[in-house]
Write an enzyme that holds these catalytic residues in place. Structure first.
Site, short mmCIF file in Angstrom:
data_model
loop_
_atom_site.label_atom_id
_atom_site.label_comp_id
_atom_site.label_asym_id
_atom_site.label_seq_id
_atom_site.Cartn_x
_atom_site.Cartn_y
_atom_site.Cartn_z
N SER A 83 0.90 -1.06 0.22
CA SER A 83 0.33 0.35 -0.33
C SER A 83 0.87 1.57 -0.03
CB SER A 83 -0.92 0.29 1.42
OG SER A 83 -1.99 -0.76 0.39
N LYS A 133 0.44 3.15 -2.97
CA LYS A 133 -0.60 4.06 -2.73
C LYS A 133 -0.06 5.53 -2.54
CE LYS A 133 -3.98 0.59 -0.76
NZ LYS A 133 -4.79 0.10 0.01
N TYR A 163 -3.65 -2.45 -10.07
CA TYR A 163 -3.47 -2.68 -8.66
C TYR A 163 -2.69 -2.99 -8.01
CZ TYR A 163 -4.73 -2.56 -3.79
OH TYR A 163 -4.91 -2.42 -2.14
N TYR A 187 -4.07 3.14 7.97
CA TYR A 187 -5.84 2.98 8.57
C TYR A 187 -6.64 3.11 9.64
CZ TYR A 187 -4.09 -0.02 4.27
OH TYR A 187 -3.31 -0.63 3.02
N VAL A 240 1.47 -3.80 4.11
CA VAL A 240 1.23 -5.10 4.40
C VAL A 240 2.85 -5.96 4.23
CG1 VAL A 240 -1.71 -5.77 5.16
CG2 VAL A 240 -0.42 -6.22 2.60
N1 GLU Z 1 -2.18 -5.42 -1.92
C1 GLU Z 1 -2.69 -5.33 -0.65
C2 GLU Z 1 -4.54 -5.89 -0.81
O1 GLU Z 1 -4.90 -5.07 -1.07
C3 GLU Z 1 -2.50 -4.26 0.33
C4 GLU Z 1 -2.91 -3.51 1.56
C5 GLU Z 1 -2.02 -3.29 1.95
O2 GLU Z 1 -1.11 -3.27 1.81
O3 GLU Z 1 -1.92 -2.65 3.45
O4 GLU Z 1 -5.23 -6.76 -0.11
#
Ligand code: GLU
Length: 308
Positions: free
Chosen positions: A64, A67, A191, A243, A261
């Site tokens: 993430s 992003k 994505y 988050y 993650v």
């Molecule tokens: N590729 C992970 C997902 O879509 C990203 C989530 C993350 O890094 O927090 O679940």
């Protein structure tokens, strides 16, 4: 050795001995095989100095954290129009939650939860082929990191495509609400590949420096984005970057940061530089357990909190 180098080495040593190293994410099989003993840190200062500790040269999946870069790219391409498709509020729920999306008619709370990032990936895709958009994202990240070696791990991309059922649900829900222009599997193709980009702490810290320097890379002097937008990306990282652990992180660390993650966290120290930490074990909010502790320690010892 400078004070900063001594602090970074000290933190890396401290992290080696931590017993509670968090848990590996089990919903992406390729990430579930990580090594909990790893910890890396890199601090890239705006004067060009890079200070490292631990496994700072080991590559990991940025997940993430990507992003931040796709938001930067989309703001550069579409300007404020992007805010018609995603909000700017913390979500207070899990990164892959679908509940809020239903209540709020398919407008994701912010660009850093999965639904928001899928909407941004869809905007970047426009009517191109996913392959081209993935290439543009990679090109952008290589440019801000000033490093052509950065690549995508195809095993991780495949692993996520095979098991990303919640992300498919989110993309379909966005489509049902009219907030997806491309077919869900095409937007998700972008994505999943942006999440599967692998970088080490040194590359990531360098790549984040433009956010600490008004949108201009302090070393190459390349303008990446306007200072007003860099400021806003930082604001979103502070309020939404961890988050539903964002409040706690602001309380403890007091700096804009984005986690993934894969166990990485990119942290911006305004006017000073950027820090990347990595350790694959996650805490209960899905953020790197040791990475969060290390950043708290570093920010406290260096007095880097934006709150004084
Ligand atoms: N590729 C992970 C997902 O879509 C990203 C989530 C993350 O890094 O927090 O679940």
């Amino acid at each position: 050795m400078t004070d900063l180098a001594a602090t970074v080495h000290d933190i890396a040593r401290q992290m080696q001995h931590c017993e509670d190293r968090g848990r590996l994410p089990d919903y992406i099989p390729a990430l579930a095989a990580g090594d909990l003993s790893k910890f890396g840190i890199a601090v890239a200062l705006n004067d060009g100095t890079v200070v490292t500790g631990g496994d700072s040269e080991v590559r990991f999946s940025i997940q993430s954290i990507s992003k931040v870069f796709t938001l930067t790219l989309s703001l550069g391409l579409f300007g404020d129009a992007i805010w018609r498709r995603v909000g700017k509020e913390p979500s207070g729920s899990a990164f892959n939650s679908i509940v809020q999306l239903e209540y709020e008619n398919g407008i994701p709370r912010n660009p850093f939860i999965n639904a928001g990032a899928i909407a941004i990936a869809d905007a970047l895709l426009a009517s191109h082929e996913p392959r081209e958009t993935i290439g543009e994202i990679l090109h952008f990240i290589r440019m801000v990191a000033n490093d052509e070696e950065i690549a995508i791990d195809p095993v991780i991309a495949r692993s996520e495509t095979a098991t990303g059922f919640k992300n498919f649900a989110l993309a379909n829900y966005l489509a049902a609400c009219g907030n997806l222009r491309n077919a869900p599997e095409r937007a998700l193709g972008v994505y999943f590949h942006q999440c599967a980009i692998t970088m080490n702490c040194v590359q990531l810290a360098r790549a984040g420096r433009y956010l600490s320097n008004g949108g201009v890379d302090p070393v190459t002097l390349r303008p990446i984005i306007s200072s007003a937008r860099a400021r806003r990306i930082n604001a979103l990282m502070l309020t939404c970057g961890q988050y539903d652990g964002s409040g706690e992180f602001a309380f403890r660390v007091g700096l804009p940061a984005k986690s993934g993650v894969g166990g990485g966290i990119l942290c911006v120290v305004p006017h000073v530089g950027a820090v990347a930490v990595w350790s694959p074990g996650l805490n209960e909010r899905g953020n790197s357990q040791l990475g969060s502790i290390a950043l708290e320690e570093l920010a406290t010892r260096q007095r880097w909190s934006v709150f004084g």
